[in-house]
Design a protein around this motif. Sequence first.
Motif, PDB file in Angstrom:
ATOM      1  N   HIS A   1       0.680  10.663   7.968  1.00 55.25           N
ATOM      2  CA  HIS A   1       1.506   9.477   8.209  1.00 55.25           C
ATOM      3  C   HIS A   1       2.821   9.936   8.843  1.00 55.25           C
TER       4      HIS A   1
ATOM      5  N   GLY B   1      -3.078  -2.364   1.168  1.00 57.61           N
ATOM      6  CA  GLY B   1      -1.796  -3.072   1.125  1.00 57.61           C
ATOM      7  C   GLY B   1      -0.745  -2.477   2.056  1.00 57.61           C
ATOM      8  N   SER B   2       0.281  -3.290   2.321  1.00 56.22           N
ATOM      9  CA  SER B   2       1.382  -2.841   3.189  1.00 56.22           C
ATOM     10  C   SER B   2       2.257  -1.844   2.427  1.00 56.22           C
ATOM     11  N   ARG B   3       3.148  -1.212   3.161  1.00 57.33           N
ATOM     12  CA  ARG B   3       4.069  -0.272   2.511  1.00 57.33           C
ATOM     13  C   ARG B   3       4.901  -1.004   1.446  1.00 57.33           C
ATOM     14  N   ARG B   4       5.303  -2.258   1.778  1.00 53.22           N
ATOM     15  CA  ARG B   4       6.131  -3.002   0.815  1.00 53.22           C
ATOM     16  C   ARG B   4       5.320  -3.382  -0.422  1.00 53.22           C
TER      17      ARG B   4
ATOM     18  N   LYS C   1       2.894  -1.633  -1.637  1.00 52.88           N
ATOM     19  CA  LYS C   1       2.752  -0.391  -2.420  1.00 52.88           C
ATOM     20  C   LYS C   1       4.037  -0.124  -3.210  1.00 52.88           C
TER      21      LYS C   1
END
Length: 445
Positions: free
Chosen positions: A369, A263-266, A268
């Motif tokens: 990251h 999933g994307s950071r958003r 998550k």
Amino acid sequence: MGTNDPGSYDVVGIGFGPANLALAIALEERQDALTARFFERKAALGWHRDMLVPSAKMQVSFLKDLVTFRNPASRFSFVSYLHAKNRLARFANKHDFFPTRMEFHDYLEWAETQFRDRVVYSADVLGLRLPERAEPGGPVDRLRVDVRRNGPDGPVSTEYARNVVISTGLVPRMPLAIERDRSVWHSSEFLSRFNGRDRASLRRVAVVGAGQSAAELTRFLYDELPDSTVYALMPSYGYAIADNTPFANEVFDPAAVDDYHAGSRRAKEATWRYHSNTNYSVVDDEVLASLYARAYDDEVSERHRLRFLRLSRATGVKQVADTAVVTYHSLETERSADLTVDAVVFATGYEAMSPERILGEAEPYCLRHPDGSLLVGRDYRLVTSPELRCGIYLQGGTEHTHGLASSLLSNLAMRGGDIAESLVEHSAHRSLSASPGQAVPSGRP
Ligand SMILES: Cc1cc2nc3c(=O)[nH]c(=O)nc-3n(C[C@H](O)[C@H](O)[C@H](O)COP(=O)(O)OP(=O)(O)OC[C@H]3O[C@@H](n4cnc5c(N)ncnc54)[C@H](O)[C@@H]3O)c2cc1C
């Protein structure tokens, strides 16, 4: 495939709690002949022993044991344990998916007895080092693991590992760097401290926090100290309930780990925002209801032994003679006040596992990251620069890559299987890469 040199292993597991026990079982059941050795700081297997208060229950179903989700036919399942103990019928009659923590501990010990030949206890892993003659920028095929045996003054030995699985667990959190002492405890040491004190000396006790451990200990102290006053000092207005309803619970499913990792950071962030109330700073309904019943009875009897200090935070503690003086700030009154007690328990939670201290000389090879957190493949393998050909796997400390279940039991069975599979795959590639032209795979970010 396996290495047979003494002191040299395909897999070295650091810590032997439920996570590495699940991995040991997964490796055993695959029968790939990888040699494995686990080093555990404690003298024997212990799963949060100091919080095994009577009647405390598991927060996951017994089906989320060490194996069932990966291999329902395993002989190490909770059902096999019940069968071996001749309690299967009675367990079924209880109609309860959630065993007590004491029973689950007994299950873990039962499973562990079959792996003792692979575990070294009283063995504290100090950290990883590169091999003696590693050339700067050259390939690293195995790591040195320094292990201190038998306590802080014991001898240090060096083991060699092609792969390391770090599984050292949560770290107790004390607010404001408050020092622990005879009267100031963290919940992680509760029973040892409590049993070390004369009960008659505990006339006033306080529990700080509003999560599961805080509520369990408030209930326990109220029951065990019938002539004492118990203060519950909490930052919230009241305890909040843990959401264990079915749709929300899917956040702990194996498929949710795939979704979270991809999933994307958003995505998550949204998962944490909406679902941290499945586990963090919340209390099971059964504990809430029974504690509330005590509060009510306390009022009926007019003894007022149970006192709730709401919207309050501890800001400091002083030891004065045999007592602890807790200073707290109340948002209800916007005042600070002192509370003198014979013991205060900080049920203020834990920090996530941090592998940094263990990584030692391997740390510069680990990719990160942009925010500085470690890159971890779906197979829980740290993504490293290609010179490091050893695998470093994490069980815990992967909340940023694998989601909410990272420190929990929910996914141990599957995670142990994923790591075992990755270990075997990489080991096979490594053998192949001995022939010219074959690349050694690195973990997938
Ligand atoms: C009171 C309590 C109750 C919980 N109940 C639940 C529950 O019901 N359901 C759930 O899903 N989760 C629960 N949890 C979350 C908990 O993290 C997991 O239950 C479980 O302990 C995770 O297993 P683990 O092996 O990753 O970590 P741990 O059980 O913490 O094991 C890690 C082991 O590593 C050892 N170790 C640490 N450092 C070193 C070192 N340098 N060298 C050698 N050994 C080392 C430690 O001694 C320890 O034995 C609970 C947590 C607490 C505190």
